[in-house]
Design a protein around this motif. Structure first.
Motif, short mmCIF file in Angstrom:
data_model
loop_
_atom_site.label_atom_id
_atom_site.label_comp_id
_atom_site.label_asym_id
_atom_site.label_seq_id
_atom_site.Cartn_x
_atom_site.Cartn_y
_atom_site.Cartn_z
N ALA A 81 3.18 -69.56 15.27
CA ALA A 81 2.33 -70.70 14.95
C ALA A 81 3.01 -72.00 15.37
CB ALA A 81 2.02 -70.73 13.45
N GLN A 82 4.32 -72.10 15.12
CA GLN A 82 5.05 -73.30 15.53
C GLN A 82 5.07 -73.44 17.05
OE1 GLN A 82 6.18 -75.72 13.56
NE2 GLN A 82 5.29 -74.57 11.87
N MET A 83 5.23 -72.33 17.75
CA MET A 83 5.26 -72.37 19.22
C MET A 83 3.91 -72.79 19.79
SD MET A 83 7.53 -69.07 20.22
CE MET A 83 9.22 -68.93 19.71
N PHE A 84 2.83 -72.32 19.17
CA PHE A 84 1.50 -72.74 19.63
C PHE A 84 1.30 -74.23 19.39
CE2 PHE A 84 0.12 -68.16 19.21
CZ PHE A 84 -0.04 -67.98 20.58
N LYS A 85 1.84 -74.73 18.28
CA LYS A 85 1.74 -76.17 18.01
C LYS A 85 2.49 -76.97 19.07
CE LYS A 85 1.15 -75.93 13.02
NZ LYS A 85 1.79 -76.15 11.70
N MET A 86 3.57 -76.37 19.61
CA MET A 86 4.35 -77.05 20.65
C MET A 86 3.69 -76.92 22.03
SD MET A 86 8.33 -76.31 19.54
CE MET A 86 8.33 -74.71 20.27
N GLY A 87 2.60 -76.14 22.12
CA GLY A 87 1.85 -76.04 23.38
C GLY A 87 2.24 -74.88 24.27
N MET A 88 2.98 -73.92 23.75
CA MET A 88 3.36 -72.77 24.57
C MET A 88 2.15 -71.87 24.81
SD MET A 88 7.04 -71.50 23.28
CE MET A 88 8.50 -72.44 23.61
N ASP A 89 2.20 -71.11 25.91
CA ASP A 89 1.09 -70.21 26.21
C ASP A 89 1.28 -68.87 25.49
OD1 ASP A 89 3.06 -69.01 27.73
OD2 ASP A 89 1.78 -68.67 29.47
N CYS A 90 0.21 -68.11 25.47
CA CYS A 90 0.13 -66.87 24.69
C CYS A 90 1.17 -65.84 25.13
CB CYS A 90 -1.29 -66.31 24.82
SG CYS A 90 -1.62 -64.98 23.69
N ASP A 91 1.35 -65.66 26.43
CA ASP A 91 2.30 -64.66 26.92
C ASP A 91 3.73 -64.99 26.53
OD1 ASP A 91 0.38 -63.03 28.16
OD2 ASP A 91 0.35 -64.30 29.95
N GLU A 92 4.09 -66.26 26.63
CA GLU A 92 5.45 -66.68 26.27
C GLU A 92 5.70 -66.51 24.78
OE1 GLU A 92 9.29 -68.14 26.90
OE2 GLU A 92 7.80 -67.36 28.28
N VAL A 93 4.72 -66.86 23.95
CA VAL A 93 4.87 -66.71 22.50
C VAL A 93 5.01 -65.23 22.14
CG1 VAL A 93 3.68 -67.00 20.29
CG2 VAL A 93 3.67 -68.85 21.96
N ALA A 94 4.20 -64.39 22.75
CA ALA A 94 4.27 -62.94 22.48
C ALA A 94 5.66 -62.41 22.84
CB ALA A 94 3.19 -62.21 23.26
N ARG A 95 6.17 -62.82 23.98
CA ARG A 95 7.47 -62.35 24.43
C ARG A 95 8.59 -62.83 23.50
NH1 ARG A 95 11.65 -64.09 27.03
NH2 ARG A 95 10.83 -66.13 27.56
N ARG A 96 8.58 -64.09 23.12
CA ARG A 96 9.65 -64.64 22.30
C ARG A 96 9.63 -64.15 20.86
NH1 ARG A 96 10.89 -70.92 23.79
NH2 ARG A 96 11.21 -70.62 26.02
N CYS A 97 8.44 -63.88 20.33
CA CYS A 97 8.33 -63.49 18.91
C CYS A 97 8.27 -61.98 18.72
CB CYS A 97 7.09 -64.13 18.29
SG CYS A 97 7.20 -65.92 18.22
N GLY A 98 8.22 -61.22 19.80
CA GLY A 98 8.15 -59.77 19.67
C GLY A 98 6.79 -59.28 19.20
N LEU A 99 5.76 -60.03 19.53
CA LEU A 99 4.39 -59.66 19.15
C LEU A 99 3.68 -59.07 20.35
CD1 LEU A 99 3.42 -62.94 17.24
CD2 LEU A 99 4.21 -60.80 16.25
N SER A 100 2.62 -58.33 20.10
CA SER A 100 1.81 -57.84 21.21
C SER A 100 0.97 -59.00 21.73
CB SER A 100 0.91 -56.69 20.75
OG SER A 100 -0.11 -57.18 19.90
#
Length: 128
Positions: A94-113
């Motif tokens: 959620a914090q990364m999305f607030k910072m404007g990161m894209d979905c693929d990068e957030v998934a990779r960094r947080c270990g989410l699908s």
């Protein structure tokens, strides 16, 4: 050479040209069919990955719901989502999305699908 021989020769030449064109067209169609088959297989793998991500997300949501219901039955206490290990990847996302990161990068960094990250991104956008 008679007119008949000339006509037969011309007819034979036209037939050979038509045969060559037909063979070339058949090869082209086969290449297209192979490319389409590869694309279909790729799409099927992507759909399977998306489905498994959705199933995993659903299982996590059910586990959280059961946990919330069990906690609500005991006593009404506030859950600290930011310090709870189970919710940590989601709060980070959620914090990364607030910072404007894209979905693929957030998934990779947080270990989410990819499906989980996409769902969180949609939830984040709809809340604003």
């Amino acid at each position: 050479m008679t007119v008949l021989e000339i006509g037969l020769s011309a007819s034979a030449i036209v037939s050979v040209i038509a045969l060559v064109i037909a063979v070339l067209s058949l090869k082209h169609v086969r290449r297209q069919a192979d490319a389409n088959e590869k694309l279909i297989q790729k799409l099927m793998r992507e759909v399977a990955a998306s489905s498994s991500g959705s199933v995993g997300m659903g299982q996590r949501l059910l586990a959280m719901e059961k946990r919330l219901q069990a906690n609500a039955a005991k006593q009404p206490e506030k859950i600290d989502y930011y310090n709870d290990d189970e919710f940590q990847p989601y709060s980070q996302a959620a914090q990364m999305f607030k910072m404007g990161m894209d979905c693929d990068e957030v998934a990779r960094r947080c270990g989410l699908s990819r499906a989980e990250a996409s769902l969180l991104e949609m939830m984040q956008k709809s809340s604003h």
